[in-house]
Design a protein around this motif. Structure first.
Motif, PDB file in Angstrom:
ATOM      1  N   ILE A   6     -20.687   5.523   5.232  1.00 51.19           N
ATOM      2  CA  ILE A   6     -20.020   4.620   4.282  1.00 51.19           C
ATOM      3  C   ILE A   6     -18.671   5.192   3.875  1.00 51.19           C
ATOM      4  O   ILE A   6     -17.667   4.470   3.815  1.00 51.19           O
ATOM      5  N   ASP A   7     -18.607   6.498   3.600  1.00 52.20           N
ATOM      6  CA  ASP A   7     -17.342   7.132   3.227  1.00 52.20           C
ATOM      7  C   ASP A   7     -16.298   6.978   4.321  1.00 52.20           C
ATOM      8  O   ASP A   7     -15.127   6.701   4.041  1.00 52.20           O
ATOM      9  N   SER A   8     -16.698   7.146   5.597  1.00 49.71           N
ATOM     10  CA  SER A   8     -15.725   7.011   6.685  1.00 49.71           C
ATOM     11  C   SER A   8     -15.231   5.564   6.793  1.00 49.71           C
ATOM     12  O   SER A   8     -14.057   5.322   7.052  1.00 49.71           O
ATOM     13  N   HIS A   9     -16.131   4.592   6.570  1.00 50.88           N
ATOM     14  CA  HIS A   9     -15.705   3.188   6.583  1.00 50.88           C
ATOM     15  C   HIS A   9     -14.749   2.885   5.429  1.00 50.88           C
ATOM     16  O   HIS A   9     -13.789   2.137   5.590  1.00 50.88           O
ATOM     17  N   LEU A  10     -15.000   3.477   4.284  1.00 48.17           N
ATOM     18  CA  LEU A  10     -14.119   3.274   3.142  1.00 48.17           C
ATOM     19  C   LEU A  10     -12.734   3.849   3.398  1.00 48.17           C
ATOM     20  O   LEU A  10     -11.722   3.261   3.000  1.00 48.17           O
ATOM     21  N   VAL A  11     -12.674   4.993   4.079  1.00 51.64           N
ATOM     22  CA  VAL A  11     -11.379   5.578   4.436  1.00 51.64           C
ATOM     23  C   VAL A  11     -10.638   4.639   5.386  1.00 51.64           C
ATOM     24  O   VAL A  11      -9.433   4.410   5.240  1.00 51.64           O
ATOM     25  N   ASP A  12     -11.358   4.069   6.368  1.00 52.53           N
ATOM     26  CA  ASP A  12     -10.737   3.121   7.292  1.00 52.53           C
ATOM     27  C   ASP A  12     -10.210   1.894   6.551  1.00 52.53           C
ATOM     28  O   ASP A  12      -9.100   1.420   6.811  1.00 52.53           O
ATOM     29  N   ILE A  13     -10.999   1.373   5.630  1.00 54.48           N
ATOM     30  CA  ILE A  13     -10.585   0.195   4.861  1.00 54.48           C
ATOM     31  C   ILE A  13      -9.372   0.530   3.998  1.00 54.48           C
ATOM     32  O   ILE A  13      -8.424  -0.253   3.909  1.00 54.48           O
ATOM     33  N   ASP A  14      -9.382   1.694   3.382  1.00 59.46           N
ATOM     34  CA  ASP A  14      -8.250   2.111   2.541  1.00 59.46           C
ATOM     35  C   ASP A  14      -6.982   2.228   3.372  1.00 59.46           C
ATOM     36  O   ASP A  14      -5.913   1.782   2.956  1.00 59.46           O
ATOM     37  N   SER A  15      -7.090   2.791   4.562  1.00 60.63           N
ATOM     38  CA  SER A  15      -5.935   2.911   5.461  1.00 60.63           C
ATOM     39  C   SER A  15      -5.435   1.527   5.867  1.00 60.63           C
ATOM     40  O   SER A  15      -4.223   1.271   5.884  1.00 60.63           O
ATOM     41  N   TYR A  16      -6.365   0.624   6.200  1.00 58.72           N
ATOM     42  CA  TYR A  16      -5.994  -0.736   6.574  1.00 58.72           C
ATOM     43  C   TYR A  16      -5.272  -1.427   5.421  1.00 58.72           C
ATOM     44  O   TYR A  16      -4.257  -2.096   5.624  1.00 58.72           O
ATOM     45  N   MET A  17      -5.782  -1.273   4.201  1.00 62.80           N
ATOM     46  CA  MET A  17      -5.162  -1.917   3.041  1.00 62.80           C
ATOM     47  C   MET A  17      -3.771  -1.343   2.768  1.00 62.80           C
ATOM     48  O   MET A  17      -2.859  -2.081   2.386  1.00 62.80           O
ATOM     49  N   ASP A  18      -3.584  -0.051   2.967  1.00 64.41           N
ATOM     50  CA  ASP A  18      -2.245   0.539   2.801  1.00 64.41           C
ATOM     51  C   ASP A  18      -1.270  -0.063   3.799  1.00 64.41           C
ATOM     52  O   ASP A  18      -0.131  -0.398   3.446  1.00 64.41           O
ATOM     53  N   ASP A  19      -1.703  -0.195   5.066  1.00 68.04           N
ATOM     54  CA  ASP A  19      -0.843  -0.792   6.091  1.00 68.04           C
ATOM     55  C   ASP A  19      -0.526  -2.249   5.753  1.00 68.04           C
ATOM     56  O   ASP A  19       0.617  -2.690   5.866  1.00 68.04           O
ATOM     57  N   TYR A  20      -1.529  -2.999   5.338  1.00 69.45           N
ATOM     58  CA  TYR A  20      -1.339  -4.397   4.996  1.00 69.45           C
ATOM     59  C   TYR A  20      -0.375  -4.542   3.811  1.00 69.45           C
ATOM     60  O   TYR A  20       0.521  -5.386   3.830  1.00 69.45           O
TER      61      TYR A  20
END
Length: 185
Positions: free
Chosen positions: A142-156
């Motif tokens: 879950i933590d790794s998925h949250l990091v991916d989502i956070d990175s995606y949101m920063d890019d967006y």
């Protein structure tokens, strides 16, 4: 104050909203805004006064201004001390009555206590060591998925910011100040 008419209705509305009208004046307002021949510019208040007219207005004299029915009484020091003591007692009772942690339970990083079983591949597992390892694996996934989502949101967010900035004339300093103030992320 004169009777309400098409020229002074805004002053009446202001007095009503400031709670400076008597019950009789409020009735006159309700009657004015219920008229079928109401001027166009005054029709925006019709629904509001229709709603107010439907409310119960008992308990007030027609000669006194409308006031709020809620009145808070000031408390003395000993009353505040009593309230604080009751709150402290409730916290103490809640702390004493909470379930205790057993050696059979799994405590997650956030303090959540898990005790029981899990089912994997159709088999019931009650060994807390296996459950603990599985819970740790799930938490790290879950933590790794949250990091991916956070990175995606920063890019967006960065792309959105760039698109917003490119759609305005940023050479004009007034426009640039307004856009940068309004669209800071």
């Amino acid at each position: 104050m004169d009777h309400i008419n098409d020229n002074n209705y805004t002053q009446w509305v202001e007095r009503f909203l400031d709670a400076e009208t008597t019950l009789d004046q409020e009735r006159e307002l309700y009657a004015y805004f219920a008229r079928p021949d109401l001027p166009e510019h005054a029709r925006r208040y019709r629904a509001m006064f229709g709603w107010y007219e439907g409310l119960e207005s008992s308990g007030r004299d027609s000669d006194t201004p409308a006031t709020s029915p809620v009145r808070l009484l000031p408390l003395r020091l000993w009353q505040w001390a009593g309230i604080a003591a009751v709150i402290l007692l409730l916290f103490a009772a809640g702390f004493m009555l909470r379930p205790s942690v057993t050696d059979q339970g799994y405590v997650t990083e956030d303090g959540t206590i898990y005790s029981g079983y899990m089912i994997r591949d159709g088999k019931k597992i009650t060994d807390m060591a296996l459950i603990s390892a599985e819970m740790d694996r799930i938490n790290s996934e879950i933590d790794s998925h949250l990091v991916d989502i956070d990175s995606y949101m920063d890019d967006y967010t960065s792309q959105l910011h760039d698109e917003i900035m490119s759609s305005y004339d940023m050479d004009n300093p007034d426009v640039r100040d307004i856009v940068e103030t309004a669209f800071t992320f």
